[in-house]
Design a protein around this motif. Structure first.
Motif, PDB file in Angstrom:
ATOM      1  N   LEU A 109       2.972  -0.304  10.853  1.00 57.04           N
ATOM      2  CA  LEU A 109       4.166  -0.960  11.406  1.00 57.04           C
ATOM      3  C   LEU A 109       3.827  -2.360  11.916  1.00 57.04           C
ATOM      4  O   LEU A 109       4.591  -3.303  11.689  1.00 57.04           O
ATOM      5  CB  LEU A 109       4.782  -0.117  12.529  1.00 57.04           C
ATOM      6  CG  LEU A 109       5.492   1.154  12.080  1.00 57.04           C
ATOM      7  CD1 LEU A 109       5.872   2.013  13.287  1.00 57.04           C
ATOM      8  CD2 LEU A 109       6.716   0.834  11.234  1.00 57.04           C
ATOM      9  N   ARG A 110       2.683  -2.492  12.587  1.00 55.67           N
ATOM     10  CA  ARG A 110       2.274  -3.828  13.062  1.00 55.67           C
ATOM     11  C   ARG A 110       2.082  -4.786  11.890  1.00 55.67           C
ATOM     12  O   ARG A 110       2.530  -5.936  11.928  1.00 55.67           O
ATOM     13  CB  ARG A 110       0.980  -3.733  13.891  1.00 55.67           C
ATOM     14  CG  ARG A 110       1.203  -3.290  15.316  1.00 55.67           C
ATOM     15  CD  ARG A 110      -0.047  -3.458  16.173  1.00 55.67           C
ATOM     16  NE  ARG A 110      -1.197  -2.711  15.691  1.00 55.67           N
ATOM     17  CZ  ARG A 110      -1.432  -1.431  15.947  1.00 55.67           C
ATOM     18  NH1 ARG A 110      -0.570  -0.735  16.676  1.00 55.67           N
ATOM     19  NH2 ARG A 110      -2.514  -0.826  15.484  1.00 55.67           N
ATOM     20  N   LEU A 166       9.808  -3.977  -1.180  1.00 55.69           N
ATOM     21  CA  LEU A 166       9.934  -2.544  -1.464  1.00 55.69           C
ATOM     22  C   LEU A 166      10.421  -2.336  -2.888  1.00 55.69           C
ATOM     23  O   LEU A 166       9.875  -1.515  -3.630  1.00 55.69           O
ATOM     24  CB  LEU A 166      10.879  -1.879  -0.460  1.00 55.69           C
ATOM     25  CG  LEU A 166      11.128  -0.383  -0.657  1.00 55.69           C
ATOM     26  CD1 LEU A 166       9.822   0.411  -0.539  1.00 55.69           C
ATOM     27  CD2 LEU A 166      12.158   0.120   0.357  1.00 55.69           C
ATOM     28  N   ARG A 167      11.423  -3.092  -3.285  1.00 46.39           N
ATOM     29  CA  ARG A 167      11.967  -2.978  -4.643  1.00 46.39           C
ATOM     30  C   ARG A 167      10.879  -3.246  -5.689  1.00 46.39           C
ATOM     31  O   ARG A 167      10.699  -2.470  -6.624  1.00 46.39           O
ATOM     32  CB  ARG A 167      13.134  -3.949  -4.820  1.00 46.39           C
ATOM     33  CG  ARG A 167      13.721  -3.953  -6.212  1.00 46.39           C
ATOM     34  CD  ARG A 167      14.874  -4.969  -6.331  1.00 46.39           C
ATOM     35  NE  ARG A 167      15.412  -4.979  -7.657  1.00 46.39           N
ATOM     36  CZ  ARG A 167      16.203  -4.046  -8.174  1.00 46.39           C
ATOM     37  NH1 ARG A 167      16.575  -3.020  -7.452  1.00 46.39           N
ATOM     38  NH2 ARG A 167      16.638  -4.140  -9.420  1.00 46.39           N
ATOM     39  N   ASP A 168      10.156  -4.337  -5.532  1.00 45.67           N
ATOM     40  CA  ASP A 168       9.103  -4.695  -6.485  1.00 45.67           C
ATOM     41  C   ASP A 168       8.025  -3.613  -6.561  1.00 45.67           C
ATOM     42  O   ASP A 168       7.570  -3.248  -7.648  1.00 45.67           O
ATOM     43  CB  ASP A 168       8.464  -6.035  -6.120  1.00 45.67           C
ATOM     44  CG  ASP A 168       9.402  -7.217  -6.295  1.00 45.67           C
ATOM     45  OD1 ASP A 168      10.462  -7.062  -6.950  1.00 45.67           O
ATOM     46  OD2 ASP A 168       9.085  -8.296  -5.764  1.00 45.67           O
ATOM     47  N   THR A 169       7.628  -3.102  -5.413  1.00 46.73           N
ATOM     48  CA  THR A 169       6.590  -2.069  -5.376  1.00 46.73           C
ATOM     49  C   THR A 169       7.084  -0.777  -6.018  1.00 46.73           C
ATOM     50  O   THR A 169       6.351  -0.147  -6.791  1.00 46.73           O
ATOM     51  CB  THR A 169       6.141  -1.806  -3.924  1.00 46.73           C
ATOM     52  OG1 THR A 169       5.567  -3.004  -3.399  1.00 46.73           O
ATOM     53  CG2 THR A 169       5.121  -0.687  -3.846  1.00 46.73           C
ATOM     54  N   LEU A 170       8.311  -0.378  -5.708  1.00 53.64           N
ATOM     55  CA  LEU A 170       8.855   0.847  -6.297  1.00 53.64           C
ATOM     56  C   LEU A 170       8.928   0.724  -7.816  1.00 53.64           C
ATOM     57  O   LEU A 170       8.533   1.656  -8.539  1.00 53.64           O
ATOM     58  CB  LEU A 170      10.231   1.170  -5.711  1.00 53.64           C
ATOM     59  CG  LEU A 170      10.267   1.569  -4.236  1.00 53.64           C
ATOM     60  CD1 LEU A 170      11.707   1.751  -3.765  1.00 53.64           C
ATOM     61  CD2 LEU A 170       9.448   2.832  -3.986  1.00 53.64           C
ATOM     62  N   SER A 202       0.856  -1.185   0.000  1.00 53.66           N
ATOM     63  CA  SER A 202       0.000   0.000   0.000  1.00 53.66           C
ATOM     64  C   SER A 202       0.894   1.238   0.000  1.00 53.66           C
ATOM     65  O   SER A 202       2.109   1.151   0.245  1.00 53.66           O
ATOM     66  CB  SER A 202      -0.882   0.003   1.249  1.00 53.66           C
ATOM     67  OG  SER A 202      -0.086   0.217   2.406  1.00 53.66           O
ATOM     68  N   LYS A 203       0.292   2.388  -0.232  1.00 54.83           N
ATOM     69  CA  LYS A 203       1.071   3.635  -0.223  1.00 54.83           C
ATOM     70  C   LYS A 203       1.692   3.871   1.157  1.00 54.83           C
ATOM     71  O   LYS A 203       2.868   4.237   1.258  1.00 54.83           O
ATOM     72  CB  LYS A 203       0.198   4.814  -0.640  1.00 54.83           C
ATOM     73  CG  LYS A 203      -0.197   4.768  -2.108  1.00 54.83           C
ATOM     74  CD  LYS A 203      -1.093   5.912  -2.479  1.00 54.83           C
ATOM     75  CE  LYS A 203      -2.473   5.628  -1.917  1.00 54.83           C
ATOM     76  NZ  LYS A 203      -3.516   6.484  -2.415  1.00 54.83           N
ATOM     77  N   SER A 204       0.915   3.659   2.210  1.00 57.69           N
ATOM     78  CA  SER A 204       1.442   3.871   3.567  1.00 57.69           C
ATOM     79  C   SER A 204       2.571   2.893   3.867  1.00 57.69           C
ATOM     80  O   SER A 204       3.600   3.291   4.429  1.00 57.69           O
ATOM     81  CB  SER A 204       0.327   3.709   4.598  1.00 57.69           C
ATOM     82  OG  SER A 204      -0.660   4.691   4.419  1.00 57.69           O
ATOM     83  N   SER A 205       2.401   1.640   3.489  1.00 59.53           N
ATOM     84  CA  SER A 205       3.453   0.643   3.718  1.00 59.53           C
ATOM     85  C   SER A 205       4.712   0.996   2.938  1.00 59.53           C
ATOM     86  O   SER A 205       5.830   0.865   3.448  1.00 59.53           O
ATOM     87  CB  SER A 205       2.968  -0.750   3.309  1.00 59.53           C
ATOM     88  OG  SER A 205       1.954  -1.194   4.169  1.00 59.53           O
TER      89      SER A 205
END
Length: 182
Positions: free
Chosen positions: A47-48, A82-86, A3-6
């Motif tokens: 974070l949780r 993170l890499r995949d999402t970016l 998600s955007k927040s994640s």
């Protein structure tokens, strides 16, 4: 895909281990609330979630008389996610411009050559998208589509062109910076 927040929180944690309070303060200092508002409660809940998914690792620390705090660092699984999402957020187009804005904020996750390559791919996607929309807009207006539909599609062209302009500017600045560092 995150998600955007994640994505935002994982990107910040990737830069350095931090606790929830520090994340909130970083977001405040970045004035994120003016373009993507993340409530304090969302920071804690996200974070949780990231911790449960194994994307971050929380370690409790005691600092003097201060209460126990949890400092988070990114896991290998978190870096992959993170890499995949970016990558996906950079090379695809979404009318929610925050998706790209968050990804662009963390472009330094990639080496400069990869940043350039990803942004060049985004430029090509945007150009194709604009051509497709403009083709529809340029068709005769005597079709059965209501004027609101035509107006919204024209708005989509303008938004796409703005995204293209911003992406080209970012690409240009990265290339200038790269030449300055050679």
């Amino acid at each position: 895909m995150l998600s955007k927040s994640s994505t935002m929180l994982l990107g910040l944690i990737n830069k350095q281990p931090v606790n929830a309070y520090e994340i909130i303060k970083i977001l405040e200092s970045m004035n994120v609330k003016w373009w993507y508002n993340i409530a304090d409660s969302t920071v804690y809940a996200t974070l949780r979630t990231l911790d449960k998914k194994g994307l971050i690792i929380g370690v409790s620390e005691k600092n003097g008389n201060m209460p126990l705090r949890t400092v988070y660092s990114i896991s290998d699984k978190g870096k992959e996610e993170l890499r995949d999402t970016l990558i996906n957020s950079i090379i695809s187009f979404d009318y929610d411009s925050n998706t790209f804005s968050i990804a662009a904020f963390f472009l330094d996750f990639f080496q400069v050559d990869e940043q350039i390559s990803l942004l060049e791919k985004r430029v090509e996607v945007l150009k194709k998208y604009i051509i497709g929309i403009e083709k529809w807009v340029s068709q005769p207006k005597d079709r059965t589509a209501p004027f609101q539909h035509i107006t919204i599609v024209e708005r989509m062209v303008n938004l796409s062109k703005a995204e293209l302009s911003g992406t080209n500017k970012l690409l240009e600045l990265i290339k200038i910076n790269q030449k300055g560092n050679e």
